[in-house]
Design a protein around this motif. Structure first.
Motif, mmCIF file in Angstrom:
data_model
loop_
_atom_site.group_PDB
_atom_site.id
_atom_site.type_symbol
_atom_site.label_atom_id
_atom_site.label_comp_id
_atom_site.label_asym_id
_atom_site.label_seq_id
_atom_site.Cartn_x
_atom_site.Cartn_y
_atom_site.Cartn_z
ATOM 1 N N UNK A 196 0.828 -1.212 0.000
ATOM 2 C CA UNK A 196 0.000 0.000 0.000
ATOM 3 C C UNK A 196 0.862 1.263 0.000
ATOM 4 N N UNK A 197 1.933 1.253 0.778
ATOM 5 C CA UNK A 197 2.806 2.423 0.787
ATOM 6 C C UNK A 197 3.490 2.621 -0.561
ATOM 7 N N UNK A 198 3.828 1.530 -1.250
ATOM 8 C CA UNK A 198 4.486 1.661 -2.553
ATOM 9 C C UNK A 198 3.570 2.302 -3.586
ATOM 10 N N UNK A 199 2.248 2.208 -3.380
ATOM 11 C CA UNK A 199 1.293 2.840 -4.298
ATOM 12 C C UNK A 199 0.887 4.220 -3.792
ATOM 13 N N UNK A 254 -5.693 13.763 -11.325
ATOM 14 C CA UNK A 254 -6.439 12.653 -11.945
ATOM 15 C C UNK A 254 -5.519 11.462 -12.219
ATOM 16 N N UNK A 255 -4.275 11.760 -12.617
ATOM 17 C CA UNK A 255 -3.311 10.674 -12.840
ATOM 18 C C UNK A 255 -3.062 9.914 -11.541
ATOM 19 N N UNK A 256 -2.882 10.637 -10.434
ATOM 20 C CA UNK A 256 -2.652 9.996 -9.137
ATOM 21 C C UNK A 256 -3.849 9.138 -8.731
ATOM 22 N N UNK A 259 -3.440 0.413 -9.501
ATOM 23 C CA UNK A 259 -2.277 -0.274 -8.945
ATOM 24 C C UNK A 259 -2.526 -0.886 -7.571
ATOM 25 N N UNK A 260 -3.467 -0.352 -6.799
ATOM 26 C CA UNK A 260 -3.690 -0.890 -5.460
ATOM 27 C C UNK A 260 -4.087 -2.373 -5.478
#
Length: 504
Positions: free
Chosen positions: A360-363, A383-385, A392-393
């Motif tokens: 989770x931290x890596x995402x 929006x990209x984030x 990715x999560x």
């Protein structure tokens, strides 16, 4: 045994000159294109030809001097190599320390009947532990291999020589799912752009690609280009696999040595004394694991990865069906059943929680940074984030759960076992007698979670193999059981309900 001094084969000059001609030819075209901009074409060609001739002549002259100043001899006690003109080098290896004699020949050397001989002592001391004869005849290379490794045959000639594995062309189906394929695809795309830039045509190439995708959204265009690059990488991976593993053969020779031969164009012959073998490593890269495949690496003393591009010396078997890989591993170790097939103890749930947090931290960490930049610069980044988090999560969580399921350790006969990894899962079977020490590590967060990492130290392979995030009592009792007497005086047995079996 004769102690006469010998020289390298004179055909070394032909091999060196041919390589220099290829280098000069490869550099000639961009050089002509660069010089032709400010002078007539014939003049540019003349300058390039003169430079190429000078390069070939100078390189051949240097090889001739090296040839004349290099000599070697094999005595009853030592192998000597003398070379150098201004800086004289005198190298000597005691024959009793020699552990490997490996032969390599690229396509040009094979045509000329030459091989490079690499004599090693198996010590991790860089070039000082290795003598390289570049180049001798194939017959001379085989003579040196037999003669220098004959000591083991005299000490223990069991007569038990057999073929352990030979090439099965069906194994090639695992090549496109390796990590090499996308890397080669990216390299091919980069090469196209680089070459077009040399000739000032990069803009035309980009325009041509744009014309092919007229009326197609940017998203679909990117996906199509990625698929094309992946297809090109898969083709390249197939070709690389054929070059590396064609003519593959793994056999046990009299005297207790394993010999591996492989290579289509560049022939390789690697010899490993079985008494240096401390175990095996069953490696399952993610792509191969999805198709039920694994490869086998040796865990042995003296397989140093030096600057001579011999980092693949430990590879005993390419990616093959896992059952076959385990069968070959058992034969290499001389065991009736593969140690890696034994059930392993799973690790506590705290290890799963730690991996989920890392995932989770890596995402969320990078996404938060992009979102902050978006708030300061442009809303597009916000929006990209958000899109990255949504996509990715779930992937990160799946990888974390898979990494937890892959954790395991155990004892199987004379071997201790440890397994970890998800993108590259490895199962190590290490001889318990080869463990020379234990290291127990606990970070602040591991102490809070009630887990620790136990590391088995050995003189072979990577030098240390971890049992990651085991329960406190679980990991220490495992170390005490695997190597009795080494850690026992420091332990107080405590019952733990955390241990359970895992099927991976």
């Amino acid at each position: 045994m004769s102690e006469e001094w010998r020289r390298l084969d004179p055909r070394t000059l032909l091999a060196g000159a041919a390589v220099l001609c290829g280098v000069a030819g490869g550099a000639a075209l961009p050089a002509v294109a660069g010089l032709a901009g400010g002078r007539p074409l014939w003049q540019a060609v003349a300058w390039v030809l003169a430079g190429a001739a000078a390069l070939v002549l100078a390189g051949t002259a240097a090889d001739w001097v090296r040839l004349r100043r290099t000599r070697y001899r094999v005595g009853p006690e030592r192998v000597d190599l003398h070379t150098g003109l201004l800086l004289l080098k005198r190298r000597s290896l005691a024959r009793e320390r020699i552990r490997s004699v490996d032969l390599t020949a690229n396509p040009l050397q094979r045509v000329l009947g030459l091989v490079k001989v690499r004599i090693g002592t198996g010590e991790h001391t860089g070039g000082e532990s290795t003598l390289a004869l570049d180049l001798v005849t194939r017959a001379e290379g085989e003579r040196l291999r037999r003669e220098l490794l004959a000591r083991a045959a005299h000490l223990e000639d069991t007569g038990d020589d057999s073929t352990l594995a030979t090439l099965d062309p069906r194994w090639i189906r695992y090549a496109p799912v390796s990590f090499v394929a996308p890397a080669l695809g990216g390299a091919a795309a980069g090469a196209v752009m680089q070459v077009s830039d040399w000739f000032g045509a990069q803009g035309k190439v980009i325009d041509w690609i744009g014309d092919r995708f007229q009326g197609v959204s940017v998203t679909w265009m990117i996906l199509d280009l990625l698929l094309l690059a992946t297809a090109a990488g898969a083709v390249g991976a197939l070709g690389l696999w054929v070059e590396m593993w064609w003519n593959y053969r793994l056999e046990r020779e009299p005297g207790g040595t394993l010999r591996l031969r492989r290579g289509l164009f560049t022939a390789r012959s690697v010899t490993l004394e079985e008494r240096r073998l401390r175990g095996i490593e069953l490696v399952e890269p993610l792509g191969a694991r999805l198709f039920g495949a694994a490869r086998v690496d040796a865990v042995a003393t003296g397989l140093a990865q030096d600057d001579d591009k011999h980092g693949d010396l430990k590879n005993l078997l390419p990616a093959v069906p896992r059952e076959h890989a385990e069968r070959v591993a058992a034969q290499v170790l001389g065991e009736p059943v593969p140690p890696t097939a034994a059930p392993l103890a799973a690790h506590p749930r705290a290890a799963r929680t730690r991996r989920l947090r890392w995932a989770l931290w890596s995402v969320l960490g990078p996404a938060a940074l992009v979102a902050v930049l978006g708030a300061l610069l442009t809303p597009v980044l916000v929006y990209v984030a958000a899109g990255g988090v949504l996509v990715l999560t779930p992937v990160a969580v799946l990888f974390a759960l898979d990494a937890y399921r892959g954790l395991g350790h155990g004892v199987s006969g004379a071997y201790l076992l440890t397994r970890s990894g998800t993108v590259r899962r490895t199962t190590v079977a290490l001889q318990r007698s080869g463990v020379i020490g234990w290291t127990v590590k606990r970070s602040y967060f591991q102490r809070r979670a009630g887990v620790l990492t136990v590391t088995a130290t050995t003189a072979a392979g990577e030098g240390a193999y971890d049992v990651l995030d085991a329960g406190e009592s679980q990991g220490l009792l495992f170390a005490a059981e695997a190597v009795p007497g080494l850690l026992t005086p420091f332990l107080e047995p405590v019952h733990t309900p955390e241990a359970r079996l895992t099927d991976g």
